[in-house]
Design a protein around this motif. Structure first.
Motif, PDB file in Angstrom:
ATOM      1  N   HIS A 234     -18.384  22.319  -8.998  1.00  0.00           N
ATOM      2  CA  HIS A 234     -17.396  21.608  -9.814  1.00  0.00           C
ATOM      3  C   HIS A 234     -17.354  20.129  -9.468  1.00  0.00           C
ATOM      4  O   HIS A 234     -17.186  19.283 -10.371  1.00  0.00           O
ATOM      5  CB  HIS A 234     -16.013  22.240  -9.619  1.00  0.00           C
ATOM      6  CG  HIS A 234     -15.871  23.566 -10.289  1.00  0.00           C
ATOM      7  ND1 HIS A 234     -15.657  23.707 -11.641  1.00  0.00           N
ATOM      8  CD2 HIS A 234     -15.937  24.832  -9.796  1.00  0.00           C
ATOM      9  CE1 HIS A 234     -15.574  24.985 -11.968  1.00  0.00           C
ATOM     10  NE2 HIS A 234     -15.740  25.698 -10.860  1.00  0.00           N
ATOM     11  N   MET A 235     -17.506  19.790  -8.206  1.00  0.00           N
ATOM     12  CA  MET A 235     -17.526  18.375  -7.841  1.00  0.00           C
ATOM     13  C   MET A 235     -18.742  17.681  -8.441  1.00  0.00           C
ATOM     14  O   MET A 235     -18.672  16.525  -8.872  1.00  0.00           O
ATOM     15  CB  MET A 235     -17.528  18.235  -6.321  1.00  0.00           C
ATOM     16  CG  MET A 235     -16.271  18.761  -5.639  1.00  0.00           C
ATOM     17  SD  MET A 235     -14.769  17.911  -6.160  1.00  0.00           S
ATOM     18  CE  MET A 235     -15.048  16.295  -5.482  1.00  0.00           C
ATOM     19  N   SER A 236     -19.862  18.380  -8.476  1.00  0.00           N
ATOM     20  CA  SER A 236     -21.059  17.794  -9.097  1.00  0.00           C
ATOM     21  C   SER A 236     -20.841  17.578 -10.591  1.00  0.00           C
ATOM     22  O   SER A 236     -21.258  16.551 -11.159  1.00  0.00           O
ATOM     23  CB  SER A 236     -22.266  18.708  -8.863  1.00  0.00           C
ATOM     24  OG  SER A 236     -22.518  18.861  -7.482  1.00  0.00           O
ATOM     25  N   GLN A 265     -17.310   7.967  -7.786  1.00  0.00           N
ATOM     26  CA  GLN A 265     -17.529   7.682  -6.376  1.00  0.00           C
ATOM     27  C   GLN A 265     -16.692   8.613  -5.490  1.00  0.00           C
ATOM     28  O   GLN A 265     -17.159   9.113  -4.463  1.00  0.00           O
ATOM     29  CB  GLN A 265     -17.189   6.220  -6.079  1.00  0.00           C
ATOM     30  CG  GLN A 265     -17.520   5.790  -4.647  1.00  0.00           C
ATOM     31  CD  GLN A 265     -18.991   5.954  -4.331  1.00  0.00           C
ATOM     32  OE1 GLN A 265     -19.842   5.613  -5.153  1.00  0.00           O
ATOM     33  NE2 GLN A 265     -19.305   6.495  -3.151  1.00  0.00           N
ATOM     34  N   ASN A 266     -15.432   8.871  -5.876  1.00  0.00           N
ATOM     35  CA  ASN A 266     -14.590   9.788  -5.115  1.00  0.00           C
ATOM     36  C   ASN A 266     -15.171  11.202  -5.124  1.00  0.00           C
ATOM     37  O   ASN A 266     -15.125  11.922  -4.115  1.00  0.00           O
ATOM     38  CB  ASN A 266     -13.172   9.803  -5.685  1.00  0.00           C
ATOM     39  CG  ASN A 266     -12.420   8.530  -5.379  1.00  0.00           C
ATOM     40  OD1 ASN A 266     -12.692   7.866  -4.375  1.00  0.00           O
ATOM     41  ND2 ASN A 266     -11.476   8.162  -6.236  1.00  0.00           N
ATOM     42  N   ALA A 267     -15.701  11.632  -6.281  1.00  0.00           N
ATOM     43  CA  ALA A 267     -16.308  12.966  -6.348  1.00  0.00           C
ATOM     44  C   ALA A 267     -17.536  13.051  -5.453  1.00  0.00           C
ATOM     45  O   ALA A 267     -17.741  14.042  -4.745  1.00  0.00           O
ATOM     46  CB  ALA A 267     -16.668  13.294  -7.793  1.00  0.00           C
ATOM     47  N   VAL A 268     -18.356  11.988  -5.476  1.00  0.00           N
ATOM     48  CA  VAL A 268     -19.549  11.989  -4.623  1.00  0.00           C
ATOM     49  C   VAL A 268     -19.154  11.979  -3.146  1.00  0.00           C
ATOM     50  O   VAL A 268     -19.727  12.709  -2.326  1.00  0.00           O
ATOM     51  CB  VAL A 268     -20.440  10.778  -4.962  1.00  0.00           C
ATOM     52  CG1 VAL A 268     -21.573  10.648  -3.946  1.00  0.00           C
ATOM     53  CG2 VAL A 268     -21.016  10.927  -6.371  1.00  0.00           C
ATOM     54  N   ASP A 269     -18.152  11.163  -2.786  1.00  0.00           N
ATOM     55  CA  ASP A 269     -17.713  11.120  -1.389  1.00  0.00           C
ATOM     56  C   ASP A 269     -17.136  12.472  -0.947  1.00  0.00           C
ATOM     57  O   ASP A 269     -17.417  12.945   0.161  1.00  0.00           O
ATOM     58  CB  ASP A 269     -16.658  10.024  -1.209  1.00  0.00           C
ATOM     59  CG  ASP A 269     -17.244   8.623  -1.388  1.00  0.00           C
ATOM     60  OD1 ASP A 269     -18.484   8.503  -1.330  1.00  0.00           O
ATOM     61  OD2 ASP A 269     -16.458   7.674  -1.600  1.00  0.00           O
ATOM     62  N   ALA A 270     -16.320  13.089  -1.810  1.00  0.00           N
ATOM     63  CA  ALA A 270     -15.741  14.392  -1.463  1.00  0.00           C
ATOM     64  C   ALA A 270     -16.828  15.447  -1.318  1.00  0.00           C
ATOM     65  O   ALA A 270     -16.780  16.300  -0.411  1.00  0.00           O
ATOM     66  CB  ALA A 270     -14.730  14.816  -2.532  1.00  0.00           C
ATOM     67  N   GLU A 273     -18.643  14.855   1.982  1.00  0.00           N
ATOM     68  CA  GLU A 273     -17.830  15.292   3.119  1.00  0.00           C
ATOM     69  C   GLU A 273     -17.769  16.824   3.179  1.00  0.00           C
ATOM     70  O   GLU A 273     -17.819  17.423   4.260  1.00  0.00           O
ATOM     71  CB  GLU A 273     -16.418  14.707   2.989  1.00  0.00           C
ATOM     72  CG  GLU A 273     -15.533  14.955   4.199  1.00  0.00           C
ATOM     73  CD  GLU A 273     -16.038  14.249   5.438  1.00  0.00           C
ATOM     74  OE1 GLU A 273     -15.706  14.690   6.550  1.00  0.00           O
ATOM     75  OE2 GLU A 273     -16.790  13.252   5.286  1.00  0.00           O
ATOM     76  N   LEU A 274     -17.645  17.448   2.012  1.00  0.00           N
ATOM     77  CA  LEU A 274     -17.603  18.910   1.973  1.00  0.00           C
ATOM     78  C   LEU A 274     -18.892  19.504   2.520  1.00  0.00           C
ATOM     79  O   LEU A 274     -18.877  20.456   3.292  1.00  0.00           O
ATOM     80  CB  LEU A 274     -17.359  19.381   0.543  1.00  0.00           C
ATOM     81  CG  LEU A 274     -17.309  20.899   0.319  1.00  0.00           C
ATOM     82  CD1 LEU A 274     -16.114  21.505   1.025  1.00  0.00           C
ATOM     83  CD2 LEU A 274     -17.246  21.211  -1.177  1.00  0.00           C
ATOM     84  N   ARG A 275     -20.018  18.935   2.126  1.00  0.00           N
ATOM     85  CA  ARG A 275     -21.294  19.441   2.619  1.00  0.00           C
ATOM     86  C   ARG A 275     -21.452  19.180   4.110  1.00  0.00           C
ATOM     87  O   ARG A 275     -22.050  19.975   4.838  1.00  0.00           O
ATOM     88  CB  ARG A 275     -22.420  18.796   1.848  1.00  0.00           C
ATOM     89  CG  ARG A 275     -22.574  19.357   0.441  1.00  0.00           C
ATOM     90  CD  ARG A 275     -23.592  18.598  -0.368  1.00  0.00           C
ATOM     91  NE  ARG A 275     -23.793  19.212  -1.678  1.00  0.00           N
ATOM     92  CZ  ARG A 275     -24.462  18.651  -2.674  1.00  0.00           C
ATOM     93  NH1 ARG A 275     -24.978  17.445  -2.511  1.00  0.00           N
ATOM     94  NH2 ARG A 275     -24.596  19.277  -3.830  1.00  0.00           N
ATOM     95  N   ARG A 276     -20.897  18.064   4.589  1.00  0.00           N
ATOM     96  CA  ARG A 276     -21.015  17.752   6.005  1.00  0.00           C
ATOM     97  C   ARG A 276     -20.199  18.745   6.846  1.00  0.00           C
ATOM     98  O   ARG A 276     -20.620  19.176   7.909  1.00  0.00           O
ATOM     99  CB  ARG A 276     -20.537  16.330   6.265  1.00  0.00           C
ATOM    100  CG  ARG A 276     -20.635  15.918   7.732  1.00  0.00           C
ATOM    101  CD  ARG A 276     -20.138  14.510   7.964  1.00  0.00           C
ATOM    102  NE  ARG A 276     -20.944  13.537   7.234  1.00  0.00           N
ATOM    103  CZ  ARG A 276     -20.496  12.782   6.252  1.00  0.00           C
ATOM    104  NH1 ARG A 276     -19.220  12.884   5.875  1.00  0.00           N
ATOM    105  NH2 ARG A 276     -21.284  11.920   5.640  1.00  0.00           N
ATOM    106  N   VAL A 277     -19.014  19.121   6.329  1.00  0.00           N
ATOM    107  CA  VAL A 277     -18.135  20.001   7.102  1.00  0.00           C
ATOM    108  C   VAL A 277     -18.535  21.467   6.972  1.00  0.00           C
ATOM    109  O   VAL A 277     -18.571  22.206   7.941  1.00  0.00           O
ATOM    110  CB  VAL A 277     -16.672  19.815   6.643  1.00  0.00           C
ATOM    111  CG1 VAL A 277     -15.756  20.811   7.354  1.00  0.00           C
ATOM    112  CG2 VAL A 277     -16.212  18.396   6.943  1.00  0.00           C
TER     113      VAL A 277
END
Length: 441
Positions: A234-236, A265-270, A273-277
């Motif tokens: 959904h973020m993508s 940009q907020n969607a890409v950043d989120a 971060e989601l993938r990092r965590v």
């Protein structure tokens, strides 16, 4: 090298053990120490009753022997015989106190029979048996060092009571030493066996607890991976729509472009971060995982329920399905959880109820979605599963975690006909529910 290391460790531990020995003896041989003999696992208090009966018989035999050798039998001798017979009974509750009572009775009886009455032996055979029983009951409850100390005190008591009076017939002392030693060895061995068994049970409980916690973490990790896929999708989509939106409007204003760029940009950043965590939870590269294509496949929803039922029927389970109410769009988490609950319930039916019949009911209602899976009892003539069924989780543990995550309710239990039922109520607008800590399986 290994033997040398073990011997070195034992030598290093010896001084510490010697320094701790006085504390062990004071703690285990303290007269006021109360340590009731536990009930037998199968016989209950019957063993305690046998000890009392045995002491009564030994006491009667002991009195008869003293009447034959000591004439006349005084009240002091009779009293000491009674005390000696009562010592094992006392040892059922106060083993240390019983030891000192029995030792005192041995000393006084030897003194009376050898010095006052001139008998040629310090103790009778029943007296030796009764004191050996006290040592046995003591060794069952105290540490080996205390048992050895009690044995040494008993042997020194015999020597000290016999030597000053030049008692002939040292075979009595030899018999007593053998009886006392055997009692201590037997009691210490039984205690060691009991302690080892208790420690094994404790270790098994700890292992089971660790296994349950590990299963819980694995299930939560698997759920997190699936939700990661849903949220990342959904973020993508949000990012792509924000990027495409300016091209769908004729002559967009700078403010619109700026806002859409900020959304993207907020969607890409989120998403980053989601993938990092949570990306580490995907388990990439783990040999135990499925193939890469399976790991990255789209998460299933209730639209694939017919495919799931077909696979279960091929595994040997007769299953029917029914949909009630008017289907409506649900959140991806609710769809995924409903599918997984049905999948896990049917997998359990295949494993534990071969030859049974199962039914799946999916009820859409204003409050949300109710999923009910029931199966009858296993039939003896039921054929075994035709093939392995994929196990998506850890039984009830996964169902509880998914339901709690959505703030829903789960009810599981047997049915009157001997089967099993799983009912999950998933709300239409899921809210974060309390984290389940039940280690169901």
């Amino acid at each position: 090298m290994g033997d040398t290391t073990r011997w070195a460790g034992a030598l290093r531990a010896s001084p510490d053990a010697l320094r701790a020995l006085p504390d062990v003896l004071r703690a285990d041989l303290r007269p006021g120490r109360r340590d009731p003999l536990p009930r037998h696992r199968h016989l209950g208090r019957l063993a305690h009753g046998h000890v009392v009966l045995f002491c009564v018989l030994m006491g009667v035999w002991n009195v008869n022997l003293y009447e034959g050798f000591v004439q006349p039998v005084t009240g002091a001798v009779s009293l000491l015989v009674v005390v000696q017979s009562a010592a094992p009974v006392l040892a059922l509750v106060w083993p240390a106190a019983a030891l000192w009572v029995s030792v005192a009775a041995l000393v006084l009886l030897a003194t009376l029979t050898s010095a006052v009455f001139g008998a040629a032996w310090p103790w009778s055979a029943p007296g030796l048996v009764l004191h050996a029983l006290v040592l046995l009951l003591l060794a069952l409850r105290v540490r080996p060092a205390a048992s050895v100390a009690a044995l040494g005190a008993s042997l020194l008591t015999g020597i000290g009571a016999a030597v000053p009076h030049h008692v002939p017939g040292p075979h009595t002392l030899v018999q007593g030493a053998v009886a006392f030693t055997l009692a201590v060895v037997l009691g210490t061995s039984l205690r060691a066996t009991r302690v080892s068994r208790s420690r094994l049970v404790e270790q098994e409980e700890l292992t089971a607890g660790e296994r349950a916690r590990r299963a819980l973490l694995e299930e939560r990790g698997r759920i997190a991976r699936e939700l990661h896929d849903v949220v990342a999708h959904h973020m993508s989509v949000i990012s792509i729509q924000a990027q495409v939106a300016p091209h769908l409007v004729a002559d967009p204003s700078p403010e619109l472009r700026e806002n859409l760029a900020g959304i993207r940009q907020n969607a890409v950043d989120a998403l980053t971060e989601l993938r990092r965590v949570l990306g580490v939870l995907r388990g990439d590269g783990d040999p135990g995982d499925a193939a890469a294509g399976v790991r990255h496949a789209p998460q299933p929803t209730l639209d694939r329920l017919d495919e799931l039922l077909a696979n279960v029927r091929a595994a040997g389970l007769d299953v029917t399905a029914e949909t009630r109410g008017t289907p409506r769009p649900l959140s991806p988490g609710t769809e995924l959880s409903a599918y997984r609950i049905v999948q896990e319930a049917l997998s359990n039916a295949v494993r534990h109820a071969p030859g049974a019949r199962a039914s799946v009911t999916v009820h859409h209602h204003p409050a949300g979605l109710t999923v009910r899976v029931t199966n009858t009892a296993a039939r003896p003539a039921g054929r075994a599963p035709a093939g392995p069924v994929r196990e998506p989780g850890h039984g009830l543990l996964g169902m509880r975690e998914r339901t709690a995550m959505l703030g829903g309710e789960l009810a599981v239990g047997p049915t009157p006909d001997g089967g099993w039922e799983v009912t999950a109520l998933l709300p239409a607008d899921p809210e974060p529910g309390p984290t389940s800590t039940k280690d169901g399986s």
